[in-house]
Design a protein around this motif. Structure first.
Motif, PDB file in Angstrom:
ATOM      1  N   MET A   1       0.821  -1.215   0.000  1.00 58.77           N
ATOM      2  CA  MET A   1       0.000   0.000   0.000  1.00 58.77           C
ATOM      3  C   MET A   1       0.857   1.268   0.000  1.00 58.77           C
ATOM      4  O   MET A   1       0.401   2.328  -0.416  1.00 58.77           O
ATOM      5  CB  MET A   1      -0.930  -0.019   1.208  1.00 58.77           C
ATOM      6  CG  MET A   1      -2.156   0.828   1.050  1.00 58.77           C
ATOM      7  SD  MET A   1      -3.205   0.382  -0.334  1.00 58.77           S
ATOM      8  CE  MET A   1      -3.940  -1.127   0.268  1.00 58.77           C
ATOM      9  N   ASP A   2       2.114   1.140   0.447  1.00 60.03           N
ATOM     10  CA  ASP A   2       2.985   2.324   0.501  1.00 60.03           C
ATOM     11  C   ASP A   2       3.129   3.005  -0.853  1.00 60.03           C
ATOM     12  O   ASP A   2       3.263   4.231  -0.926  1.00 60.03           O
ATOM     13  CB  ASP A   2       4.377   1.940   1.016  1.00 60.03           C
ATOM     14  CG  ASP A   2       4.378   1.659   2.511  1.00 60.03           C
ATOM     15  OD1 ASP A   2       3.354   1.949   3.166  1.00 60.03           O
ATOM     16  OD2 ASP A   2       5.387   1.143   3.023  1.00 60.03           O
ATOM     17  N   ALA A   3       3.110   2.207  -1.918  1.00 61.97           N
ATOM     18  CA  ALA A   3       3.290   2.774  -3.257  1.00 61.97           C
ATOM     19  C   ALA A   3       2.187   3.767  -3.594  1.00 61.97           C
ATOM     20  O   ALA A   3       2.389   4.694  -4.401  1.00 61.97           O
ATOM     21  CB  ALA A   3       3.319   1.652  -4.293  1.00 61.97           C
ATOM     22  N   PHE A   4       1.020   3.605  -2.986  1.00 62.95           N
ATOM     23  CA  PHE A   4      -0.125   4.464  -3.273  1.00 62.95           C
ATOM     24  C   PHE A   4      -0.206   5.669  -2.342  1.00 62.95           C
ATOM     25  O   PHE A   4      -1.198   6.397  -2.341  1.00 62.95           O
ATOM     26  CB  PHE A   4      -1.418   3.645  -3.191  1.00 62.95           C
ATOM     27  CG  PHE A   4      -1.499   2.569  -4.232  1.00 62.95           C
ATOM     28  CD1 PHE A   4      -1.853   2.871  -5.537  1.00 62.95           C
ATOM     29  CD2 PHE A   4      -1.185   1.253  -3.921  1.00 62.95           C
ATOM     30  CE1 PHE A   4      -1.917   1.880  -6.505  1.00 62.95           C
ATOM     31  CE2 PHE A   4      -1.248   0.257  -4.875  1.00 62.95           C
ATOM     32  CZ  PHE A   4      -1.614   0.570  -6.176  1.00 62.95           C
ATOM     33  N   LEU A   5       0.842   5.861  -1.549  1.00 63.45           N
ATOM     34  CA  LEU A   5       0.909   7.001  -0.639  1.00 63.45           C
ATOM     35  C   LEU A   5       2.104   7.902  -0.911  1.00 63.45           C
ATOM     36  O   LEU A   5       2.276   8.932  -0.257  1.00 63.45           O
ATOM     37  CB  LEU A   5       0.970   6.506   0.816  1.00 63.45           C
ATOM     38  CG  LEU A   5      -0.282   5.817   1.340  1.00 63.45           C
ATOM     39  CD1 LEU A   5       0.014   5.101   2.659  1.00 63.45           C
ATOM     40  CD2 LEU A   5      -1.417   6.818   1.521  1.00 63.45           C
ATOM     41  N   LYS A   6       2.927   7.518  -1.889  1.00 60.41           N
ATOM     42  CA  LYS A   6       4.170   8.239  -2.145  1.00 60.41           C
ATOM     43  C   LYS A   6       3.931   9.505  -2.960  1.00 60.41           C
ATOM     44  O   LYS A   6       3.018   9.591  -3.783  1.00 60.41           O
ATOM     45  CB  LYS A   6       5.143   7.345  -2.905  1.00 60.41           C
ATOM     46  CG  LYS A   6       5.749   6.241  -2.068  1.00 60.41           C
ATOM     47  CD  LYS A   6       6.750   5.429  -2.885  1.00 60.41           C
ATOM     48  CE  LYS A   6       7.386   4.331  -2.040  1.00 60.41           C
ATOM     49  NZ  LYS A   6       8.292   3.489  -2.837  1.00 60.41           N
ATOM     50  N   GLU A   7       4.820  10.460  -2.731  1.00 54.93           N
ATOM     51  CA  GLU A   7       4.858  11.650  -3.573  1.00 54.93           C
ATOM     52  C   GLU A   7       5.723  11.346  -4.788  1.00 54.93           C
ATOM     53  O   GLU A   7       6.682  10.578  -4.715  1.00 54.93           O
ATOM     54  CB  GLU A   7       5.435  12.834  -2.799  1.00 54.93           C
ATOM     55  CG  GLU A   7       5.373  14.136  -3.581  1.00 54.93           C
ATOM     56  CD  GLU A   7       5.747  15.334  -2.722  1.00 54.93           C
ATOM     57  OE1 GLU A   7       5.035  16.347  -2.806  1.00 54.93           O
ATOM     58  OE2 GLU A   7       6.737  15.247  -1.990  1.00 54.93           O
ATOM     59  N   CYS A   8       5.389  11.941  -5.923  1.00 54.30           N
ATOM     60  CA  CYS A   8       6.238  11.862  -7.114  1.00 54.30           C
ATOM     61  C   CYS A   8       6.154  13.210  -7.823  1.00 54.30           C
ATOM     62  O   CYS A   8       5.459  14.124  -7.373  1.00 54.30           O
ATOM     63  CB  CYS A   8       5.819  10.711  -8.032  1.00 54.30           C
ATOM     64  SG  CYS A   8       4.218  10.931  -8.833  1.00 54.30           S
ATOM     65  N   THR A   9       6.859  13.340  -8.921  1.00 55.53           N
ATOM     66  CA  THR A   9       6.921  14.616  -9.632  1.00 55.53           C
ATOM     67  C   THR A   9       5.543  15.175  -9.924  1.00 55.53           C
ATOM     68  O   THR A   9       5.296  16.382  -9.779  1.00 55.53           O
ATOM     69  CB  THR A   9       7.691  14.435 -10.954  1.00 55.53           C
ATOM     70  OG1 THR A   9       9.011  13.985 -10.659  1.00 55.53           O
ATOM     71  CG2 THR A   9       7.755  15.733 -11.744  1.00 55.53           C
ATOM     72  N   TYR A  10       4.620  14.334 -10.331  1.00 55.37           N
ATOM     73  CA  TYR A  10       3.306  14.793 -10.774  1.00 55.37           C
ATOM     74  C   TYR A  10       2.248  14.747  -9.676  1.00 55.37           C
ATOM     75  O   TYR A  10       1.216  15.396  -9.783  1.00 55.37           O
ATOM     76  CB  TYR A  10       2.869  13.974 -11.994  1.00 55.37           C
ATOM     77  CG  TYR A  10       3.844  14.129 -13.129  1.00 55.37           C
ATOM     78  CD1 TYR A  10       3.821  15.254 -13.930  1.00 55.37           C
ATOM     79  CD2 TYR A  10       4.831  13.174 -13.370  1.00 55.37           C
ATOM     80  CE1 TYR A  10       4.742  15.439 -14.954  1.00 55.37           C
ATOM     81  CE2 TYR A  10       5.759  13.340 -14.393  1.00 55.37           C
ATOM     82  CZ  TYR A  10       5.706  14.471 -15.171  1.00 55.37           C
ATOM     83  OH  TYR A  10       6.636  14.651 -16.187  1.00 55.37           O
ATOM     84  N   VAL A  11       2.505  13.991  -8.644  1.00 58.78           N
ATOM     85  CA  VAL A  11       1.617  13.925  -7.481  1.00 58.78           C
ATOM     86  C   VAL A  11       2.369  14.599  -6.332  1.00 58.78           C
ATOM     87  O   VAL A  11       2.810  13.967  -5.377  1.00 58.78           O
ATOM     88  CB  VAL A  11       1.230  12.471  -7.160  1.00 58.78           C
ATOM     89  CG1 VAL A  11       0.217  12.397  -6.023  1.00 58.78           C
ATOM     90  CG2 VAL A  11       0.649  11.781  -8.398  1.00 58.78           C
ATOM     91  N   ASP A  12       2.531  15.910  -6.446  1.00 59.80           N
ATOM     92  CA  ASP A  12       3.423  16.668  -5.560  1.00 59.80           C
ATOM     93  C   ASP A  12       2.640  17.255  -4.382  1.00 59.80           C
ATOM     94  O   ASP A  12       2.440  18.467  -4.277  1.00 59.80           O
ATOM     95  CB  ASP A  12       4.184  17.741  -6.345  1.00 59.80           C
ATOM     96  CG  ASP A  12       3.279  18.676  -7.135  1.00 59.80           C
ATOM     97  OD1 ASP A  12       2.102  18.341  -7.364  1.00 59.80           O
ATOM     98  OD2 ASP A  12       3.752  19.767  -7.527  1.00 59.80           O
TER      99      ASP A  12
END
Length: 198
Positions: A1-12
């Protein structure tokens, strides 16, 4: 589930604009279902789809969608994911293979929307934005999405739930100088793999 809580360039979601909007939308007493509903309705209704308003600006990052007040489906999905992830609510991405026109004469593109983990299961929501012929809604039951798949036109949903936006689509949005670039640049195949298979 951690993958769906991470920040990334586009989900900042640590950007100032996303944090401010989250503070505005989510009082401390609100539960996760209400947060998801409020976020969905804000992105669906408060951020017009770029093609519906013939926007001059092309956006991709969640913070830019807020800054410029518009985005196509993929950009709006980034914003919804960012708002929910900022609250510790797992949010992912889903994709459809749909026609560019009413039929298949102009080819196909990827349509993007979200999956949200609520009450122990994934629900699908499509914040593309409603207009004549489109009436997507928040539902904890059967999803009410913007587009129904039409098998006669080879429309279908890609299986699985994705933790990140489609890479090729994001690169295209970053390069695009106008909506015409988007029309001619939208891919019809995925460049990422699902994190959850179904």
């Amino acid at each position: 589930m951690d993958a769906f809580l991470k920040e990334c360039t586009y989900v900042d979601f640590h950007s100032d604009s996303v944090r401010r909007k989250a503070d505005e939308l989510f009082p401390s007493c609100m539960d996760d279902v209400d947060k998801a509903r409020v976020a969905f309705e804000f992105v669906r209704d408060g951020i017009p789809h770029s093609f519906d308003i013939r926007a001059e600006r092309v956006t991709a990052r969640a913070s830019d969608v807020l800054r410029y007040g518009t985005g196509i489906c993929h950009a709006k999905a980034n914003l919804l994911a960012a708002l929910l992830r900022s609250q510790g609510i797992p949010a992912g991405f889903c994709f459809q293979h749909i026609t560019l026109a009413d039929d298949d004469r102009r080819g196909y593109c990827l349509h993007g929307y979200n999956a949200v983990f609520l009450q122990g299961r994934w629900i699908r929501v499509d914040a593309r934005g409603n207009r004549t012929g489109i009436n997507a809604r928040f539902s904890l039951g059967e999803p009410v999405l913007a587009f129904e798949n039409r098998p006669q036109y080879d429309e279908y949903a890609f299986p699985g739930i994705f933790a990140v936006p489609d890479t090729v689509t994001m690169e295209m949005l970053d390069r695009a100088g106008s909506l015409l670039d988007v029309v001619f640049g939208l891919p019809d195949k995925l460049s990422v793999q699902p994190a959850v298979t179904e």
